[in-house]
Every structure is written in structure tokens, then in C-alpha cells.
Design an enzyme around this catalytic site. Structure first.
Site, PDB file in Angstrom:
ATOM      1  N   ALA A  40       0.836  -1.218   0.000  1.00 26.48           N
ATOM      2  CA  ALA A  40       0.000   0.000   0.000  1.00 26.48           C
ATOM      3  C   ALA A  40       0.859   1.252   0.000  1.00 26.48           C
ATOM      4  CB  ALA A  40      -0.921  -0.005   1.217  1.00 26.48           C
ATOM      5  N   LEU A  97       4.397  12.643 -24.531  1.00 26.52           N
ATOM      6  CA  LEU A  97       5.718  12.435 -23.923  1.00 26.52           C
ATOM      7  C   LEU A  97       6.158  13.685 -23.171  1.00 26.52           C
ATOM      8  CD1 LEU A  97       7.600  10.586 -26.791  1.00 26.52           C
ATOM      9  CD2 LEU A  97       7.386   9.776 -24.443  1.00 26.52           C
ATOM     10  N   TYR A 157       7.170  11.858  -3.601  1.00 28.62           N
ATOM     11  CA  TYR A 157       6.874  10.407  -3.568  1.00 28.62           C
ATOM     12  C   TYR A 157       8.110   9.606  -3.158  1.00 28.62           C
ATOM     13  CZ  TYR A 157       6.707   5.657  -5.439  1.00 28.62           C
ATOM     14  OH  TYR A 157       6.823   4.296  -5.577  1.00 28.62           O
ATOM     15  N   THR A 189      10.932   1.027  -4.005  1.00 33.85           N
ATOM     16  CA  THR A 189      11.178   1.433  -5.388  1.00 33.85           C
ATOM     17  C   THR A 189      12.649   1.798  -5.609  1.00 33.85           C
ATOM     18  OG1 THR A 189      10.724   3.244  -6.931  1.00 33.85           O
ATOM     19  CG2 THR A 189      10.356   3.727  -4.636  1.00 33.85           C
ATOM     20  N   ASP A 190      13.089   1.683  -6.858  1.00 38.06           N
ATOM     21  CA  ASP A 190      14.453   2.124  -7.188  1.00 38.06           C
ATOM     22  C   ASP A 190      14.599   3.645  -7.099  1.00 38.06           C
ATOM     23  OD1 ASP A 190      12.969   2.776  -9.457  1.00 38.06           O
ATOM     24  OD2 ASP A 190      14.234   1.672 -10.871  1.00 38.06           O
ATOM     25  N   GLU A 191      13.467   4.351  -7.075  1.00 40.72           N
ATOM     26  CA  GLU A 191      13.546   5.825  -7.053  1.00 40.72           C
ATOM     27  C   GLU A 191      14.173   6.382  -5.790  1.00 40.72           C
ATOM     28  OE1 GLU A 191      10.111   7.981  -8.192  1.00 40.72           O
ATOM     29  OE2 GLU A 191       9.579   6.570  -9.763  1.00 40.72           O
ATOM     30  N   ASP A 225       7.359  19.204 -19.387  1.00 46.75           N
ATOM     31  CA  ASP A 225       8.114  18.210 -18.629  1.00 46.75           C
ATOM     32  C   ASP A 225       7.658  18.191 -17.167  1.00 46.75           C
ATOM     33  OD1 ASP A 225       9.904  16.191 -18.251  1.00 46.75           O
ATOM     34  OD2 ASP A 225      11.697  17.376 -18.660  1.00 46.75           O
ATOM     35  N   LYS A 264       9.014   7.246   0.175  1.00 50.12           N
ATOM     36  CA  LYS A 264       9.380   5.824   0.076  1.00 50.12           C
ATOM     37  C   LYS A 264      10.757   5.591   0.723  1.00 50.12           C
ATOM     38  CE  LYS A 264       7.459   2.865  -1.580  1.00 50.12           C
ATOM     39  NZ  LYS A 264       6.399   1.942  -1.063  1.00 50.12           N
TER      40      LYS A 264
HETATM   41  P1  NAD Z   1      -1.114   1.652  -6.903  1.00 50.36           P
HETATM   42  O1  NAD Z   1      -1.244   3.125  -6.743  1.00 50.36           O
HETATM   43  O2  NAD Z   1      -1.604   1.013  -8.159  1.00 50.36           O
HETATM   44  O3  NAD Z   1      -1.857   0.913  -5.702  1.00 50.36           O
HETATM   45  C1  NAD Z   1      -1.748   1.344  -4.376  1.00 50.36           C
HETATM   46  C2  NAD Z   1      -2.833   0.632  -3.555  1.00 50.36           C
HETATM   47  O4  NAD Z   1      -2.681   1.033  -2.185  1.00 50.36           O
HETATM   48  C3  NAD Z   1      -4.259   1.003  -3.976  1.00 50.36           C
HETATM   49  O5  NAD Z   1      -5.070  -0.142  -4.054  1.00 50.36           O
HETATM   50  C4  NAD Z   1      -4.733   1.936  -2.864  1.00 50.36           C
HETATM   51  O6  NAD Z   1      -6.130   1.898  -2.653  1.00 50.36           O
HETATM   52  C5  NAD Z   1      -3.968   1.378  -1.676  1.00 50.36           C
HETATM   53  N1  NAD Z   1      -3.770   2.379  -0.605  1.00 50.36           N
HETATM   54  C6  NAD Z   1      -3.311   3.640  -0.735  1.00 50.36           C
HETATM   55  N2  NAD Z   1      -3.306   4.246   0.460  1.00 50.36           N
HETATM   56  C7  NAD Z   1      -3.743   3.332   1.369  1.00 50.36           C
HETATM   57  C8  NAD Z   1      -3.932   3.362   2.780  1.00 50.36           C
HETATM   58  N3  NAD Z   1      -3.676   4.459   3.507  1.00 50.36           N
HETATM   59  N4  NAD Z   1      -4.402   2.245   3.390  1.00 50.36           N
HETATM   60  C9  NAD Z   1      -4.657   1.130   2.660  1.00 50.36           C
HETATM   61  N5  NAD Z   1      -4.506   1.048   1.333  1.00 50.36           N
HETATM   62  C10 NAD Z   1      -4.049   2.135   0.696  1.00 50.36           C
HETATM   63  O7  NAD Z   1       0.410   1.327  -6.663  1.00 50.36           O
HETATM   64  P2  NAD Z   1       1.357   0.234  -7.356  1.00 50.36           P
HETATM   65  O8  NAD Z   1       1.917   0.801  -8.599  1.00 50.36           O
HETATM   66  O9  NAD Z   1       0.656  -1.067  -7.365  1.00 50.36           O
HETATM   67  O10 NAD Z   1       2.555   0.193  -6.284  1.00 50.36           O
HETATM   68  C11 NAD Z   1       2.502  -0.707  -5.189  1.00 50.36           C
HETATM   69  C12 NAD Z   1       3.775  -0.593  -4.381  1.00 50.36           C
HETATM   70  O11 NAD Z   1       4.895  -0.890  -5.205  1.00 50.36           O
HETATM   71  C13 NAD Z   1       4.042   0.803  -3.819  1.00 50.36           C
HETATM   72  O12 NAD Z   1       4.583   0.665  -2.536  1.00 50.36           O
HETATM   73  C14 NAD Z   1       5.050   1.404  -4.782  1.00 50.36           C
HETATM   74  O13 NAD Z   1       5.848   2.366  -4.123  1.00 50.36           O
HETATM   75  C15 NAD Z   1       5.832   0.172  -5.158  1.00 50.36           C
HETATM   76  N6  NAD Z   1       6.499   0.185  -6.472  1.00 50.36           N
HETATM   77  C16 NAD Z   1       5.786   0.483  -7.600  1.00 50.36           C
HETATM   78  C17 NAD Z   1       6.406   0.397  -8.843  1.00 50.36           C
HETATM   79  C18 NAD Z   1       5.646   0.670 -10.130  1.00 50.36           C
HETATM   80  O14 NAD Z   1       6.240   0.632 -11.206  1.00 50.36           O
HETATM   81  N7  NAD Z   1       4.336   0.926 -10.092  1.00 50.36           N
HETATM   82  C19 NAD Z   1       7.755   0.034  -8.919  1.00 50.36           C
HETATM   83  C20 NAD Z   1       8.461  -0.231  -7.739  1.00 50.36           C
HETATM   84  C21 NAD Z   1       7.812  -0.168  -6.524  1.00 50.36           C
HETATM   85  O1  DAU Z   2      10.839   3.250 -10.770  1.00 44.35           O
HETATM   86  C1  DAU Z   2       9.767   2.776 -10.026  1.00 44.35           C
HETATM   87  C2  DAU Z   2       8.643   3.791 -10.027  1.00 44.35           C
HETATM   88  O2  DAU Z   2       8.074   3.747 -11.330  1.00 44.35           O
HETATM   89  C3  DAU Z   2       7.593   3.514  -8.968  1.00 44.35           C
HETATM   90  O3  DAU Z   2       8.161   3.687  -7.697  1.00 44.35           O
HETATM   91  C4  DAU Z   2       6.396   4.452  -9.111  1.00 44.35           C
HETATM   92  O4  DAU Z   2       5.378   4.081  -8.198  1.00 44.35           O
HETATM   93  C5  DAU Z   2       5.861   4.330 -10.526  1.00 44.35           C
HETATM   94  O5  DAU Z   2       4.797   5.247 -10.726  1.00 44.35           O
HETATM   95  C6  DAU Z   2       6.977   4.600 -11.534  1.00 44.35           C
HETATM   96  O6  DAU Z   2       7.411   5.991 -11.457  1.00 44.35           O
HETATM   97  P1  DAU Z   2       7.680   6.858 -12.788  1.00 44.35           P
HETATM   98  O7  DAU Z   2       7.552   8.271 -12.442  1.00 44.35           O
HETATM   99  O8  DAU Z   2       8.911   6.371 -13.465  1.00 44.35           O
HETATM  100  O9  DAU Z   2       6.418   6.319 -13.669  1.00 44.35           O
HETATM  101  P2  DAU Z   2       5.353   7.055 -14.620  1.00 44.35           P
HETATM  102  O10 DAU Z   2       4.506   5.970 -15.201  1.00 44.35           O
HETATM  103  O11 DAU Z   2       4.676   8.184 -13.949  1.00 44.35           O
HETATM  104  O12 DAU Z   2       6.281   7.665 -15.764  1.00 44.35           O
HETATM  105  C7  DAU Z   2       7.222   6.866 -16.472  1.00 44.35           C
HETATM  106  C8  DAU Z   2       8.029   7.791 -17.365  1.00 44.35           C
HETATM  107  O13 DAU Z   2       7.177   8.301 -18.405  1.00 44.35           O
HETATM  108  C9  DAU Z   2       8.580   9.019 -16.659  1.00 44.35           C
HETATM  109  O14 DAU Z   2       9.833   9.328 -17.224  1.00 44.35           O
HETATM  110  C10 DAU Z   2       7.566  10.115 -16.981  1.00 44.35           C
HETATM  111  C11 DAU Z   2       7.108   9.735 -18.373  1.00 44.35           C
HETATM  112  N1  DAU Z   2       5.723  10.079 -18.750  1.00 44.35           N
HETATM  113  C12 DAU Z   2       4.714   9.766 -17.906  1.00 44.35           C
HETATM  114  C13 DAU Z   2       3.408  10.010 -18.265  1.00 44.35           C
HETATM  115  C14 DAU Z   2       2.266   9.668 -17.333  1.00 44.35           C
HETATM  116  C15 DAU Z   2       5.493  10.642 -20.012  1.00 44.35           C
HETATM  117  O15 DAU Z   2       6.416  10.931 -20.798  1.00 44.35           O
HETATM  118  N2  DAU Z   2       4.203  10.875 -20.371  1.00 44.35           N
HETATM  119  C16 DAU Z   2       3.137  10.587 -19.565  1.00 44.35           C
HETATM  120  O16 DAU Z   2       1.983  10.813 -19.954  1.00 44.35           O
END
Ligand code: NAD
Ligand code: DAU
Length: 332
Positions: free
Chosen positions: A79, A204, A148, A121-123, A270, A152
Site C-alpha cells: 500500500a 511524452l 513520492y 522502489t528504485d527511485e 516536462d 518511500k
Molecule cells: P497503486 O497506486 O496502483 O496501488 C496502491 C494501492 O494502495 C491502492 O489499491 C490503494 O487503494 C492502496 N492504498 C493507498 N493508500 C492506502 C492506505 N492508507 N491504506 C490502505 N490502502 C491504501 O500502486 P502500485 O503501482 O501497485 O505500487 C505498489 C507498491 O509498489 C508501492 O509501494 C510502490 O511504491 C511500489 N512500487 C511500484 C512500482 C511501479 O512501477 N508501479 C515500482 C516499484 C515499486
Molecule cells: O521506478 C519505479 C517507479 O516507477 C515507482 O516507484 C512508481 O510508483 C511508478 O509510478 C513509476 O514511477 P515513474 O515516475 O517512473 O512512472 P510514470 O509511469 O509516472 O512515468 C514513467 C516515465 O514516463 C517518466 O519518465 C515520466 C514519463 N511520462 C509519464 C506520463 C504519465 C510521459 O512521458 N508521459 C506521460 O503521460
């Protein structure tokens, strides 16, 4: 492990993990999810009811979290508020959920001696230059750049402190960018796919040169399962599948898949502070736990993801208009 609590199990990665872990074993799963705008209970349909329970609730609710944590063998904590653009508009929910929520969970896990796995996350490591071969490792310095990623990073440090000070039986994983089914349309790949399905051009940020290290969400699930089973307590594992692509390349691949010219996209405002490049070295996870990604063909994974959004419009359509209104307000 007989019973696990999965926080954020109605979100993108959480729901994929729940499907994965229930298909690959006999564990009982309780999902705790607040169902924010990013949570969708319909992502969890079809799970065996005798092994699955859904609780709508907040990870900051210490009474609820204490009760649920007391009855499981492990907590897998997905979460979070997860979207960088949202964190730049309103950081507050990120502070609450990512910091206070994680604190609430590790306090309960400490009290009950529960195994804890923290998804991160790697971020947290900031970004890398575009023109260097360096990748993040478990020893990279924490340098988060957005609200964000700062929250994390803070949550990772809380977990590390609870391991050292209180003997919390925890592991941490830091994964790169995930793609696959059930991802919210605010995120890059589903946004562009659903734009194309709606007859709109991909958008983009900047010049589209930023690089992300893509991993299929099912490979993230299998890595987390391996860490839960065999990971060493107190350790951090980086998860990645050697999937570096520039954003422009990803959009060109999507345009190719739907039969449009490779330059049929728009460059838009951007993201402030936009991280240039992420890249993961997952040697530790591969060597220690024998993990391997199965979805190494990014083009095939992308094609399957396009097909999933084509076939599941009922799932994403309700989120689309609201998401685009939000982006329009940000110049994206
Ligand atoms: P998401 O936004 O799709 O889902 C987040 C979920 O958490 C949702 O279902 C939301 O309802 C729930 N949530 C939010 N606040 C809450 C709270 N206070 N109590 C209970 N539930 C709550 O996120 P995701 O992309 O599935 O990411 C999941 C995890 O993985 C996160 O911790 C994120 O930092 C990490 N992560 C994501 C990515 C990525 O590429 N999306 C990559 C690396 C790590
Ligand atoms: O690296 C892991 C992270 O990846 C996770 O921790 C985050 O939860 C997840 O959201 C993701 O973060 P990013 O910021 O990298 O993801 P996002 O999908 O928002 O954007 C990916 C790349 O694309 C980023 O360089 C921004 C760019 N972008 C994004 C959107 C939504 C665009 O160029 N156009 C767009 O419309």
C-alpha cells in the site's frame, strides 16, 4: 507460511501479487486496502473465497492493523500513494500513507513478532546520467528527488531502523518500473495505450529521452515470493529485469503495435525535477535466491499488455476521463 496480510492488494502490483501467490500455493490471503482512487476491488475477482478475504481499511488505522497483523504469519506491504505527478500536486497523502502507514504496520509487526516484507522502489536512489553504464545496487546512496520517492526512502529507513533496534523480522525490495495488466491509466504505459485506443496521440514529457528499466509485474511477484520464502532477514534486494528503454522508444513501439507512424505523438510540458534514468543491477537477488525473470521479451510483454487493455475496457474506462482532466490541469 499459512496466512499472509497483503496491504494495497487492490492496486496494480498488489493485485497481481495476490493472484500470483494464490495460484502458486495454498496460502490464505487477507487484503487490507483503503480503495483510494488507485484501488479497484474488481481486480481481485475470481479468487477462491475459502482462501481469500478483503478488508476495506486504512493502514494508518492502528487498531485495525493490530488486529489483522496478530492473525497472520507475514505482512507484505504494497500500500502506498504511488504516483510522482500526484506527489508534486499534493504531497500530504504521501506523508500519511507512505510514512505513517508504514510506521503503523511495523509497530504491529514488532508487537506480534510477525514477518514483514516492505515493497519499495528504485527511485529512492535518485537518478543516473543518460550516458553512463552505472546501475543501482543495494549499496547505492539514498538520493530521492520527488515527494513520492522521499516518502518511500523514509519508509525504507523506518523498516531498517526497526530491524536494527527492535529485531523486526523484515526484508525490503526495491523494484524498477512495472508494466502489465491492471495498471492505473495515470501511469505512462497504460495512459498511452488508452489514449491510442481512444484515438488520441501519446504524450511524452519533455523530449521523451528519460529512461526507465521496465519489468513485467509478474516477474516482480515471483521475486517477492522468493524473498518471502528464502530472503535473509534484514536484507535489501533490488528487483530488475534489464529492461532499459527511453520513453520515446516505448511510445514508438506502441505506435507500431497499433499500426500508426512512429512520430505520431506529442511532446508536452516536462515533469518538474524529472528523474533522467533508472537502472537496476539485480545480481544479488539472482545469485542468492536463484531468481530469474520469465518475461524478458519486452516487445512481447508490451503487445500482451496492449491486448489486455483492448479486452478490458470495462476495467479502465471509469478512470480515464477524470485522469485526463487532472493531467490537462498540469499541462501534461
Ligand atoms: P497503486 O497506486 O496502483 O496501488 C496502491 C494501492 O494502495 C491502492 O489499491 C490503494 O487503494 C492502496 N492504498 C493507498 N493508500 C492506502 C492506505 N492508507 N491504506 C490502505 N490502502 C491504501 O500502486 P502500485 O503501482 O501497485 O505500487 C505498489 C507498491 O509498489 C508501492 O509501494 C510502490 O511504491 C511500489 N512500487 C511500484 C512500482 C511501479 O512501477 N508501479 C515500482 C516499484 C515499486
Ligand atoms: O521506478 C519505479 C517507479 O516507477 C515507482 O516507484 C512508481 O510508483 C511508478 O509510478 C513509476 O514511477 P515513474 O515516475 O517512473 O512512472 P510514470 O509511469 O509516472 O512515468 C514513467 C516515465 O514516463 C517518466 O519518465 C515520466 C514519463 N511520462 C509519464 C506520463 C504519465 C510521459 O512521458 N508521459 C506521460 O503521460
Amino acid at each position: 507460511m499459512q496466512r499472509i496480510l497483503v496491504t494495497g492488494g487492490a492496486g496494480f502490483i498488489g493485485c497481481n501479487f495476490v493472484h500470483y501467490i494464490m495460484e502458486h500455493g495454498s496460502v490464505h490471503v487477507t487484503v487490507l486496502d483503503k480503495l483510494t482512487y488507485a484501488g479497484n476491488e474488481s481486480s481481485l475477482v475470481g479468487l477462491p473465497p475459502e482462501r481469500f478475504e478483503f478488508i476495506k481499511g486504512d493502514i494508518c488505522d492502528s487498531v485495525l492493523v493490530d488486529r489483522l497483523t496478530a492473525s497472520v504469519d507475514a505482512v507484505v506491504h504494497f500500500a502506498a500513494e504511488s504516483h510522482n505527478d500526484n506527489s508534486l500536486q499534493d504531497p500530504r497523502p504521501f506523508m500519511d500513507t507512505n510514512l505513517l502507514g508504514t510506521y503503523t504496520l511495523i509497530e504491529a509487526a514488532r508487537k506480534h513478532g510477525t514477518r514483514f516484507h516492505h515493497i519499495s522502489t528504485d527511485e529512492v536512489y535518485g537518478d543516473l546520467a543518460l550516458d553512463e553504464p552505472t546501475r543501482f545496487t543495494e549499496d547505492s546512496v539514498y538520493r530521492p528527488t520527488s515527494p513520492y520517492s522521499a516518502t518511500k526512502a523514509g519508509s525504507d529507513l523506518l523498516v531498517r531502523a526497526w530491524v536494527r533496534s527492535f529485531g523486526l523480522r523484515a526484508t525490503i525490495s526495491n523494484c524498477s518500473n512495472n508494466y502489465g495488466p491492471y495498471q492505473h491509466v495515470e501511469k505512462f504505459i497504460p495512459r498511452q495505450i488508452t489514449n491510442l485506443l481512444d484515438g488520441h496521440r501519446p504524450r511524452l514529457y519533455g523530449k521523451g529521452l528519460n529512461v526507465r528499466d521496465w519489468i513485467h509485474v509478474e516477474d516482480h511477484s515471483s521475486a517477492v515470493a522468493a524473498i518471502l520464502e528464502r530472503g535473509r532477514i534484514g536484507e535489501t534486494y533490488l528487483i530488475g529485469a534489464d529492461g532499459e528503454q527511453s520513453n520515446r522508444t516505448v511510445v514508438e513501439k506502441l505506435l507500431h503495435l497499433v499500426g500508426q507512424p512512429s512520430d505520431a505523438y506529442d511532446l508536452v510540458t516536462d515533469r518538474p525535477g524529472h528523474d533522467l534514468r533508472y537502472a537496476i543491477d539485480s545480481t544479488k537477488l539472482r545469485r542468492e535466491l536463484g531468481w530469474r525473470p520469465l518475461f524478458e521479451d519486452f516487445d512481447a510483454g508490451l503487445a500482451a499488455t496492449v491486448q489486455w487493455y483492448q479486452e478490458n475496457e470495462d476495467w479502465w474506462r471509469p478512470q480515464k476521463a477524470e485522469t485526463e482532466v487532472k493531467y490537462a490541469g498540469q499541462g501534461h
